[in-house]
Enzyme design. Structure first.
Site, PDB file in Angstrom:
ATOM      1  N   THR B 167     -17.684  50.607 -26.436  1.00  0.00           N
ATOM      2  CA  THR B 167     -17.489  50.534 -27.890  1.00  0.00           C
ATOM      3  C   THR B 167     -18.193  51.668 -28.638  1.00  0.00           C
ATOM      4  OG1 THR B 167     -19.338  49.012 -28.010  1.00  0.00           O
ATOM      5  CG2 THR B 167     -17.162  48.048 -28.038  1.00  0.00           C
ATOM      6  N   GLY B 206     -25.713  47.950 -24.363  1.00  0.00           N
ATOM      7  CA  GLY B 206     -26.836  47.206 -23.780  1.00  0.00           C
ATOM      8  C   GLY B 206     -27.484  48.020 -22.686  1.00  0.00           C
ATOM      9  N   GLU B 458     -16.670  40.905 -25.567  1.00  0.00           N
ATOM     10  CA  GLU B 458     -15.600  40.764 -24.565  1.00  0.00           C
ATOM     11  C   GLU B 458     -14.311  40.264 -25.226  1.00  0.00           C
ATOM     12  OE1 GLU B 458     -16.086  40.298 -20.727  1.00  0.00           O
ATOM     13  OE2 GLU B 458     -18.194  40.861 -20.677  1.00  0.00           O
TER      14      GLU B 458
END
Lengths: 714, 714
Positions: B167, B206, B458
């Site tokens: 993203t 992350g 997700e």
């Protein structure tokens, strides 16, 4: 506008395709485009929502005050610890006390409305003293006592800070069930305040952990071995010179909460704490020197002031929804995602029918709550005025009690309905911002965490909704007996016409009167059902309380349906008073609220056959169309909320639409780059470890290959 | 039990009324009383839910492992800072890698299920490397490349840690719309990875802020000026010896989030970063030395692994709901509030019909999600097995693609439906704990904050629900053409029988087959409506994408209704396989789920006239009765979830019922009493200030009395 359009066209002629694309997706240009769609005077709508130009100007002055006040800096709020937040929250007292002593109370109340939007935690902490503690004095102290405490500094916050100790670890909503005792000791002319058990520990007491010197304590009055029920006592907690706790007082910090960490909630245990008899607030019940207890005749008259918090929460729900929607709608106006086959420019979220469905009904609901909040405030003020007169004997007492009952149940139901609505609006807005809604800096996460408590305090929402349900059943039973009801439940006087009534097949579903009638029919039915179920329980021999419990699901349902109808009525009322310029757009918003809520409650409308399945299908289609229509004015409508960037405090909700730049800046400012905090201690030994020596081959090395099977089964 | 009852009676004879009262309200005694109500073998239900005794024992071993592991200490988690939490989360890697290298993967996956309930933030941070980064390698690398990266340490986490950079700040769900470029430089045989704009900044990554040395970067492949769409590249980010970022890499920390603060989400900007050509993962598309691009034939076959996360989230929704309900139901079994007129002992929350209504349907829904999670996992594993065979040419490709499509849309719809259900379950449980639900220490606030992201990542839930809706419309159109559909949508093969079908007036509403048929009728109708609306859009000349957008509201509605029916079917299937001992209680729970969800969707059932208004009233009554029936077994049912006190990590959810003592202890332990942190700096000057000098009389002192009027108007 067309001049700048032509200029833009001229500039674009000299652009590369990449440059043209960059212009096409530029969020600032997207926002400007949306703003240009306004078909109404935004400023006039702001005046209407605020209740007049004067209030708008006042609010703008307050917004500027706070924005420039260094103590009210808010953009680093997500990165300071609970302890820092607590300290900063206390620091703000100074600034607000200055204003409190320099402006009339009704002006100051407007200021507090702004504060509640900027920093709800501080709003509560300040409100604990001025709303709850001083409110307890005003409701429960004799005029002599009031003078005493005011003179001691309760109003000026000099020499004392108060808190409000009602709830206990094991006791919340059931105030008569509190365990703390206040036992009169005739010998010393004192009360002994005592916490007999762990569950009697005063709990959730805002201001107890670090702020308060005194507490308004609710405890069971025991005189000569007899319990007279819960009364209010002022108990000193700390020496104001040192803030050391006084003998017999044990105070602790309740620590981390879901939100509003600026409030220092604490617990308090009293161990045989002695206070003078005069510290019992004796406006209502009195205990004489010799231990004679005189009980009040009309306990109900003391409840009025307690409703103030609920009314404020109805108003706050509308305001907080404004803030949440400003963020989500402005972001949706500039955020682009996926393109259709005919364009390489991605589509604005706001142009997706499903995104309109997610946000436009909530925008409509916000307007409904704003109109309702105004009406609720007016009802409360009127009732309080009459209550004051009643005390001096100027008004018919029965009529006042009736008003009190109506205000009580209406504010109970609306507090629950509106805070629930607002909480789910915040979460829907958060989810509508996609992944960025999960960042603390975009504001909606913290807004949810701060707001969530509103569904519980000052009366758990479920319990309050049931109280409204009880009032509705009571009103129904009175209506059946022929009594003329107050306007809010007036439809119950028309049961005969309403029960069984169907909408005409050719009715105009965009006529607000059709929707109003629909709600009346449905409301009349669900209230009647609840009442009949209640009466059936009574017939089966249950006592009144048990009967109400048994029909609680129907009661809850009736209250919810009633609240939907109530809000729609307030919205229609509000729009009917508006001049032509605004009327058209507001009527669209109003109809959207009406049809959307009908659709949400399709089960009820079909159950009682007011609308046919065919009409319900038409309503779905029209709701879609109204979402698309309101979407066209979405940015102007949100602009009319008139919240400055400082107030909104979210890069996604910035007025200029430049969301990515502001967001990136905020993230960088809040998280400066620096040396790695734990590479040497944790990561280095982990990723540089010798894999050859790892445990998975130790068995083999030690010659234990034959045990492998067993190990696997372990 | 009756022996201990007699003993209790004997003891009570010698008690004072106060002592008797204390025993009557003792929470531990209340919990014991509830536990004694079990009419089924709790242990057997645990085995059933876990999928067998062996798994239960395994889970119990894992729970003990973590409880005793000092790195997994969880009771202070609410009071440590984000930075401390980040560091502690990294520390846990050591413990988990040990297990990863010592147990088979399927066993380790069970361990991870437990971890996700203990510390969802750590679960994600660990999963970023093993699930996303290694998953990206497995899906996209050739076997040679896979060997290269595994040998470099990707699997053993030695010398490298990975992250997953898909993203971007301006691009979430629309992967083909990513802006980051990977331009092939033939001269050097390298790709140049570049972030062209602010919105192209990799965002939410992350592990980027503090953990990762390498990243799987999704970027537009550009070769000889031509764009070949999004592909995956491995880009080194940091020197593993120092963790300094490499040239051209700009990484920053995204800072504070709503929850899961243990994950170090970051942003990454690439400025002309060069990587060898071989770092493009070339399992599917390939770029040769001379810049020839070979594109894959069946891109779809690469999607299988991406569904794993969604399947895990369906399972996690059931598990997290178990945890939330363990807290709320155990608390409701011991919390007492208000007493009726016949007793001075307050009533348990769980005995209030309205509280049963708040929690019992959610308990039923949790069982539905658990059965559905098992089914979803089985479907996924079966599909992946066939997919592997397909690659080696052993299976009919068309059939496999069909399975893939079904698994894709089913997992999309269920991920959305179950995570939404779970999130509202957590919030409902939190509110059902009253004020104590707002404390961080009671666990539900943090659970909400951690879980909320599951509705977005997700695949945003709304978009995923629409994907299921699209599949349903597609299936409908195939069914009309005579194609036999897979079981999940098999009802669309019976349109003729289902459309217009009504329930017989004398049907047994407690027959699961009646409810199943009801859902089929309603589902068939709403899917047909959506499909007809879609076809109408096509007829009006819209292209397929626009047509799907236009009917998105109907599509969303159809998908939601379908999901309700789907879960009920899975529940009935699950119960049908159960032996007699458990069958009775589970069937009650199953019927409660069925009737409650019918009631929740009354609008649909009345719209399509499957149930009559009269039957709908009966369903309401029966739902009340089922709530009361399930309430009787509520504690045994929650006990069967078999979560230890360590796992539940909430004093309100303690198995022994001693909630107040544990809660008070936790609060005291977490917030030790100490000196006042800011009395001298802030409070003392405030409450000791000289009021006489305060600003409100300065005007008067300065002789400006005549200006007062003007000031007021300001």
């Amino acid at each position: 506008m067309s001049g700048s359009k032509n200029r833009l066209d001229a500039i674009q002629q000299h652009m590369t395709p990449e440059q043209k694309h960059a212009v096409a997706v530029d969020p600032v240009a997207s926002m400007t485009e949306e703003r240009a769609k306004a078909v109404f005077n935004i400023r006039e709508l702001t005046y209407l929502l605020d209740g007049g130009e004067k209030t708008t100007l006042l609010k703008e002055r307050f917004m500027q005050d706070f924005e420039r006040d260094p103590l009210f800096k808010m953009d680093d709020i997500h990165d300071i610890s609970k302890d820092e937040l607590r300290e900063r929250t206390m620091e703000k007292f100074r600034s607000l006390i200055h204003h409190l002593s320099n402006e009339p109370l009704d002006i100051f109340k407007k200021r507090m409305e702004i504060v509640s939007l900027i920093d709800p935690g501080f709003w509560t902490r300040f409100g604990v003293h001025y709303g709850l503690f001083v409110g307890a004095l005003q409701s429960n102290a004799t005029s002599g006592q009031l003078g005493y405490w005011f003179q001691k500094g309760a109003l000026s916050l000099s020499g004392m800070v108060g808190c409000f100790a009602m709830t206990e670890l094991g006791h919340g909503s059931n105030v008569p069930g509190l365990e703390t005792t206040a036992t009169f000791d005739e010998a010393s002319d004192q009360f002994i305040i005592h916490t007999p058990t762990v569950t009697a520990t005063k709990w959730w007491i805002g201001g107890a952990a670090h702020s308060a010197t005194h507490s308004a304590v609710f405890a069971q009055l025991v005189v000569k071995g007899k319990n007279y029920g819960t009364k209010c006592f002022i108990v000193p907690l700390r020496d104001p010179k040192t803030y050391n706790t006084l003998p017999g007082i044990n105070i602790g910090d309740l620590g981390k909460k879901m939100g509003r960490d600026g409030i220092d909630n604490g617990y308090i245990q009293f161990t045989n704490v002695r206070i003078p008899r005069a510290y019992m607030l004796m406006k209502h019940a009195k205990v004489s020197r010799s231990g004679v207890v005189k009980e009040p005749k009309l306990q109900q008259l003391t409840y009025g002031a307690l409703l103030q918090g609920r009314v404020a929460m109805v108003v706050d729900s509308g305001h907080t929804s404004k803030k949440a929607l400003t963020i989500a709608i402005r972001y949706a106006a500039v955020r682009r995602q996926f393109s259709n086959s005919k364009s390489d420019v991605e589509t604005k979220l706001l142009d997706y029918p499903i995104h309109q469905r997610r946000l436009m009904p909530l925008l409509a609901q916000t307007f409904a709550m704003l109109f309702t909040g105004n009406e609720m405030s007016a009802m409360y003020n009127k009732m309080m005025g009459r209550l004051e007169n009643a005390k001096s004997g100027d008004t018919d007492l029965e009529e006042v009690l009736e008003m009190l009952k109506e205000t009580h149940s209406t504010s109970a139901g609306l507090k629950a309905f509106c805070t629930w609505n607002c909480l789910s609006t915040i979460e829907a807005c958060r989810q509508a911002c996609g992944g960025h809604g999960y960042s603390a800096y975009t504001g909606l996460a913290g807004m949810y965490q701060d707001f969530a408590v509103q569904c519980t305090w000052e009366g758990d929402n479920t319990i309050l909704t049931l109280q409204l349900g009880r009032y509705l059943i009571g009103s129904y039973r009175e209506a059946v007996k022929g009594k003329k009801l107050s306007p809010g439940v007036g439809y119950l006087n028309n049961l005969q016409q309403l029960i069984g009534k169907k909408c005409r097949a050719d009715a105009n579903l965009l006529d607000p009167q059709v929707i109003i009638e629909g709600w009346q029919v449905v409301c009349a039915n669900v209230v009647q059902n609840a009442a009949l179920e209640f009466e059936d329980c009574i017939k089966r021999g249950l006592d009144i309380d048990d009967a109400y419990e048994q029909c609680s699901q129907s009661r809850l349902y009736a209250a919810k349906i009633h609240s939907y109808g109530y809000l729609f009525n307030r919205f229609v009322d509000g729009v009917s008073k508006v001049q032509d310029n605004l009327k058209h757009v507001l009527m669209e918003v109003c109809l959207l609220y009406g049809l959307y809520t009908v659709e949400e409650n399709a089960g009820a409308f079909l159950q009682y056959e007011y609308f046919s399945p065919t009409q319900m299908e038409q309503i779905r289609t029209k709701t879609n169309e109204l979402c698309a229509a309101v979407r066209e004015q979405a940015i102007p409508l949100v602009d009319a909320f008139n919240l400055t960037d400082y107030m909104v405090n979210s890069p996604l909700g910035r007025a200029d639409g430049n969301v990515y730049v502001h967001y990136f800046d905020q993230v960088k400012r809040s998280n400066p780059q620096g040396p790695h905090p734990y590479f040497n201690r944790l990561i280095k030994p982990l990723i540089e470890r010798q894999i050859d020596n790892d445990d998975d081959i130790e068995d083999e090395e030690a010659g234990l290959e034959e045990d492998e099977e067993e190990d696997d089964e372990e």
